[in-house]
Design a protein around this motif. Structure first.
Motif, PDB file in Angstrom:
ATOM      1  N   PHE A 158       0.839  -1.197   0.000  1.00 51.37           N
ATOM      2  CA  PHE A 158       0.000   0.000   0.000  1.00 51.37           C
ATOM      3  C   PHE A 158       0.872   1.245   0.000  1.00 51.37           C
ATOM      4  O   PHE A 158       1.772   1.374   0.841  1.00 51.37           O
ATOM      5  N   PRO A 159       0.640   2.198  -0.910  1.00 48.23           N
ATOM      6  CA  PRO A 159       1.394   3.461  -0.897  1.00 48.23           C
ATOM      7  C   PRO A 159       0.750   4.469   0.051  1.00 48.23           C
ATOM      8  O   PRO A 159      -0.197   5.171  -0.310  1.00 48.23           O
ATOM      9  N   ALA A 160       1.261   4.519   1.276  1.00 51.81           N
ATOM     10  CA  ALA A 160       0.739   5.458   2.268  1.00 51.81           C
ATOM     11  C   ALA A 160       1.267   6.855   1.976  1.00 51.81           C
ATOM     12  O   ALA A 160       2.207   7.048   1.196  1.00 51.81           O
ATOM     13  N   LEU A 161       0.670   7.852   2.622  1.00 44.78           N
ATOM     14  CA  LEU A 161       1.095   9.233   2.436  1.00 44.78           C
ATOM     15  C   LEU A 161       1.220   9.884   3.801  1.00 44.78           C
ATOM     16  O   LEU A 161       0.251   9.953   4.556  1.00 44.78           O
ATOM     17  N   GLU A 162       2.413  10.362   4.119  1.00 47.60           N
ATOM     18  CA  GLU A 162       2.679  11.058   5.377  1.00 47.60           C
ATOM     19  C   GLU A 162       3.032  12.502   5.047  1.00 47.60           C
ATOM     20  O   GLU A 162       4.139  12.808   4.620  1.00 47.60           O
ATOM     21  N   GLY A 163       2.051  13.417   5.240  1.00 43.45           N
ATOM     22  CA  GLY A 163       2.281  14.790   4.840  1.00 43.45           C
ATOM     23  C   GLY A 163       2.401  14.866   3.332  1.00 43.45           C
ATOM     24  O   GLY A 163       1.472  14.570   2.594  1.00 43.45           O
ATOM     25  N   SER A 164       3.562  15.257   2.847  1.00 48.20           N
ATOM     26  CA  SER A 164       3.811  15.300   1.409  1.00 48.20           C
ATOM     27  C   SER A 164       4.707  14.158   0.961  1.00 48.20           C
ATOM     28  O   SER A 164       5.154  14.132  -0.180  1.00 48.20           O
ATOM     29  N   ARG A 165       4.994  13.205   1.855  1.00 48.42           N
ATOM     30  CA  ARG A 165       5.929  12.122   1.541  1.00 48.42           C
ATOM     31  C   ARG A 165       5.191  10.801   1.390  1.00 48.42           C
ATOM     32  O   ARG A 165       4.559  10.322   2.327  1.00 48.42           O
ATOM     33  N   PRO A 166       5.250  10.178   0.209  1.00 45.14           N
ATOM     34  CA  PRO A 166       4.681   8.838   0.052  1.00 45.14           C
ATOM     35  C   PRO A 166       5.625   7.770   0.607  1.00 45.14           C
ATOM     36  O   PRO A 166       6.836   7.852   0.430  1.00 45.14           O
ATOM     37  N   VAL A 167       5.054   6.792   1.296  1.00 44.01           N
ATOM     38  CA  VAL A 167       5.815   5.703   1.894  1.00 44.01           C
ATOM     39  C   VAL A 167       5.108   4.395   1.560  1.00 44.01           C
ATOM     40  O   VAL A 167       3.931   4.226   1.883  1.00 44.01           O
ATOM     41  N   LEU A 168       5.815   3.479   0.928  1.00 45.35           N
ATOM     42  CA  LEU A 168       5.235   2.181   0.585  1.00 45.35           C
ATOM     43  C   LEU A 168       5.427   1.222   1.751  1.00 45.35           C
ATOM     44  O   LEU A 168       6.540   1.051   2.250  1.00 45.35           O
ATOM     45  N   VAL A 169       4.325   0.595   2.186  1.00 36.89           N
ATOM     46  CA  VAL A 169       4.365  -0.346   3.302  1.00 36.89           C
ATOM     47  C   VAL A 169       3.702  -1.653   2.870  1.00 36.89           C
ATOM     48  O   VAL A 169       2.847  -1.664   1.976  1.00 36.89           O
ATOM     49  N   GLU A 170       4.111  -2.714   3.521  1.00 38.37           N
ATOM     50  CA  GLU A 170       3.553  -4.028   3.210  1.00 38.37           C
ATOM     51  C   GLU A 170       2.550  -4.438   4.283  1.00 38.37           C
ATOM     52  O   GLU A 170       2.850  -4.393   5.477  1.00 38.37           O
ATOM     53  N   ILE A 171       1.365  -4.819   3.835  1.00 33.95           N
ATOM     54  CA  ILE A 171       0.310  -5.304   4.726  1.00 33.95           C
ATOM     55  C   ILE A 171       0.262  -6.818   4.628  1.00 33.95           C
ATOM     56  O   ILE A 171       0.166  -7.371   3.523  1.00 33.95           O
TER      57      ILE A 171
END
Length: 455
Positions: free
Chosen positions: A298-311
């Motif tokens: 899942f490509p999460a979004l923290e503020g203006s920074r996208p972070v890809l995490v695995e579920i």
């Protein structure tokens, strides 16, 4: 003048009561009411009004020119990113986090970088001696940094010392719960002491132009201990998050008067202190080798920074009569129950006789509703033992009707996925594509189930 009456102040939420009681009526915490002396009696306040006798204040128009605040680069890019680009002179910051998470280490590194750049820095510890702080600096390789250290808990002594010469560019107070003001009765850490001490330190920052950083303890539910007004008094509230058993740490801006909120800085705890992580997605993704069922990216979004995490999801069938468990780590358990209910009611899948475990890899914590579709994909994949393609990212919000709704900033998320080599994205209908990624659109959750299970 009437004698000031006693009052009882809740140490958890700051509410005031005229009498002691076992449970606070506002926050429902037990044994948190502590007796304090009232500063001004109600009779005195009733006989005096505040109209007249003061000094006139200058008023300015909304269209008056305003200069951007001067910022000091800390030398740590991830820290500067979280606070909006650098430390603002005359600002007050509050940094909270669990014990042992690395708050003191981070601020010591920030202070050492600033001091090495020629800016005077003072680090005041109310929990450790100056020698203990010095030994930690030596372990971090910062023993030669020109940071001035002190061990003190009296706010009057600290401010008197700071007023004797040129004010420092940065003053670190570790921690605000250990500070004591002789103008207020009560032990350090009480609501009145924390409020009064913070008020004097914030006033010093505004009057002398020094940036003041207050370290705050947190309660068992993760909120900063002390009165809620403490967060309103400061300009920036930072939360330093992470699991002590994991390597990563996240510095998150919860409030920022000089920049955006929800920006994050990512660090990794190593033997020589905290190191920056310029590509957080690499930290939260496992090695993408052979496809495994029960996982979705899942490509999460923290503020203006996208972070890809695995579920990651695991579904275990039980014998009849056993009570199944539902466990979620890094995601809201209530939202997991909602996605499971939608899968059963709208898609005909049965999880009633199965234990369901959900985990966000790397200890990351997700609050983004756009992760619903990725969670559903991981659950269906685990149930059917059919893997989601390894080069695919999944994003979308799931409604109770089974509809897949769009998420904010989908283009930014997909660009980050393309940069990391992903070639396919399962998205809600109507999402605009980006170069390098093929889109598969899903208007409802039933289509996702059919895609994974090959129906």
């Amino acid at each position: 003048m009437a004698k000031p009456k006693s009052r009882y102040v809740c140490q958890a939420c700051g509410s005031v009561s005229s009498r002691w009681q076992g449970q606070c009526g506002d926050c429902s915490e037990w044994n948190t009411l502590v007796q304090e002396g009232a500063a001004v009696s109600s009779i005195f306040a009733a006989k005096h009004n505040l109209q007249g006798g003061g000094r006139s204040i200058a008023l300015v128009g909304l269209d008056s020119p305003a200069a951007l605040p001067e910022r000091l680069p800390s030398g740590i890019a991830e820290f500067d990113r979280a606070i909006g680009g650098g430390i603002v002179r005359g600002s007050a910051m509050l940094v909270g986090g669990d014990p042992g998470i690395g708050k003191s280490t981070l601020l010591l590194q920030v202070g050492a970088h600033l001091a090495s750049a020629g800016h005077p820095v003072v680090y005041v510890s109310g929990e450790e001696s100056a020698e203990q702080v010095r030994l930690r600096a030596v372990r971090l390789g910062l023993g030669q940094a020109p940071v001035q250290l002190a061990a003190a808990t009296s706010v009057r002594d600290i401010l008197t010392t700071m007023g004797e010469g040129e004010p420092p560019a940065l003053l670190v107070i570790d921690s605000i719960q250990t500070m004591h003001s002789d103008l207020i009765e009560g032990a350090p850490g009480t609501v009145s002491q924390v409020r009064a001490s913070a008020q004097e330190l914030v006033r010093f920052a505004k009057e002398r132009g020094s940036a003041v950083v207050l370290v705050g303890h947190v309660t068992k539910d993760g909120s900063i201990a002390g009165p809620r007004v403490l967060e309103h008094m400061v300009d920036t509230v930072l939360s330093f998050e992470g699991e002590r058993s994991h390597q990563y740490r996240i510095l998150r801006a919860m409030k920022n008067r000089f920049g955006g909120t929800d920006e994050i800085g990512v660090f990794a705890m190593e033997g020589a202190g905290l190191s920056e992580v310029p590509n957080p997605s690499a930290l939260f993704l496992t090695q993408r080798g052979e496809a495994v069922s029960g996982t979705a990216v899942f490509p999460a979004l923290e503020g203006s920074r996208p972070v890809l995490v695995e579920i990651q999801a695991l579904v275990v069938r039980l014998a009849s009569g056993a009570t199944p468990r539902r466990a979620a780590v890094g995601w809201d358990a209530g939202r997991l129950a909602m996605v499971l209910a939608v899968l059963e009611a709208r898609c005909g899948l049965s999880f009633a006789t199965a234990e369901v475990y959900l985990n966000v890899a790397g200890g990351y914590r997700l609050t983004d509703p756009g992760a619903d579709l990725a969670v559903a994909a991981a659950l269906v994949s685990a149930l059917s033992e059919r893997p989601v393609p390894g080069d695919c990212v999944v994003l979308g919000e799931v409604a109770l009707s089974g509809e897949v709704r769009p998420v904010a900033h989908a283009g930014l998320r997909l660009k980050e996925a393309a940069k990391l080599g992903f070639e396919t994205a399962w998205v809600p209908a109507g999402v605009k594509g980006v170069e390098g990624i093929a889109l598969a659109e899903f208007g409802n959750l039933r289509r996702l189930v059919e895609q994974i299970m090959g129906r």
